[in-house]
Structures are given as C-alpha cells and as structure tokens.
Write an enzyme that holds these catalytic residues in place. Structure first.
Site, PDB file in Angstrom:
ATOM      1  CG  ASP A  32      89.251  22.622  80.389  1.00 29.15           C
ATOM      2  OD1 ASP A  32      89.599  21.647  80.408  1.00 29.15           O
ATOM      3  OD2 ASP A  32      88.878  23.922  80.728  1.00 29.15           O
ATOM      4  CG  ASN A  96      85.928  31.179  75.167  1.00 29.55           C
ATOM      5  OD1 ASN A  96      87.043  32.200  75.015  1.00 29.55           O
ATOM      6  ND2 ASN A  96      85.454  30.280  75.901  1.00 29.55           N
ATOM      7  CD  GLN A 103      78.751  29.929  75.837  1.00 28.84           C
ATOM      8  OE1 GLN A 103      78.265  30.703  75.527  1.00 28.84           O
ATOM      9  NE2 GLN A 103      78.272  29.111  77.052  1.00 28.84           N
ATOM     10  CG  HIS A 109      82.127  28.245  81.031  1.00 27.60           C
ATOM     11  ND1 HIS A 109      81.824  27.617  80.431  1.00 27.60           N
ATOM     12  CD2 HIS A 109      83.024  28.026  80.294  1.00 27.60           C
ATOM     13  CE1 HIS A 109      82.214  27.408  79.157  1.00 27.60           C
ATOM     14  NE2 HIS A 109      83.701  26.997  79.352  1.00 27.60           N
ATOM     15  CG  HIS A 111      87.733  29.581  79.773  1.00 26.46           C
ATOM     16  ND1 HIS A 111      88.254  27.793  79.835  1.00 26.46           N
ATOM     17  CD2 HIS A 111      87.075  30.060  79.256  1.00 26.46           C
ATOM     18  CE1 HIS A 111      86.842  27.746  79.403  1.00 26.46           C
ATOM     19  NE2 HIS A 111      86.823  28.008  78.745  1.00 26.46           N
TER      20      HIS A 111
END
Length: 123
Positions: A32, A96, A103, A109, A111
């Site tokens: 990230d 999320n 989100q 996606h 995390h």
C-alpha cells in the site's frame, strides 16, 4: 467508476507501477502506498469486480477467487516476517465494502496488515 479509469486495473496491467510482492494469473499483491501498519499489502484480483457485494455465492469463479485471496494471506504475512506461529505474531485481513464500509477504490481488494496493533489506524 468505469473499468477504464480503475487504478487497480491499471496497476494489474502494468500501466501504473506498484511495488509487487506476488503475482499469478488471478491476483497481484502490492505494498500500500499509504500504509496503516508496518506491513500493509493489498491483494488485488486482476479481474475487475467493484465490491465484495458483487461476488455471488452461487458463482464458482467468485468462490474460488475469494478463497484464493484468503488462503494467500498467511503466506504473504509469513514471507514478510509477520506470520503467526506458536501463539505469537499475527496479521489482520480486511475487505472494505461500499462507502459505509470505508471502501475508497471501487475494485475489490483485501488488506493484509501486520505489526503492532495495525487496526488502531483503520477506521
């Protein structure tokens, strides 16, 4: 957001750089760019799916993709020095979904976070 303007689709296609940790025919994993923890990876399907809510329980392809994402998380955490073994260490996985779920990028996606209580910074 249209598929053509999706930042994660562009990263998957190699049009935008990302610090890749893993890649196969279905997924890419990148660090990230604004980490919320010592380890903060994003597991991103190459196939554009806007949200987790768009995955269907009766769709075998969605089931396999989500299972692959979750099954990959422990290996990623371990390879990055944040595995869980013998009651020590550990990591967190988060997906999320939608605006109330936090989100920000509308491409599914997951995390993978690890380090000293990474969830303290997550809203």
């Amino acid at each position: 957001m249209s598929h053509e303007n999706c930042i994660f689709c562009k990263i998957a296609a190699g049009q935008i750089p990302g610090k890749r940790v893993f890649e196969d025919d279905q997924l890419i994993v990148i660090h990230d760019i604004n980490p919320a923890a010592k380890l903060h990876l994003l597991v991103i399907p190459k196939r554009h799916i806007e949200t987790l809510a768009d995955c269907l329980p009766e769709n075998p392809a969605d089931q396999a993709l989500l299972g692959r994402m979750l099954a990959l998380a422990p290996n990623l955490a371990r390879e990055q020095g944040h595995g869980y073994a013998d009651g020590a260490g550990g990591f967190r996985v988060v997906i999320n979904t939608g605006p109330d779920g936090g989100q920000e990028v509308y491409h599914l996606h997951m995390h993978v976070l690890a380090g000293p209580r990474p969830w303290k910074r997550m809203g």
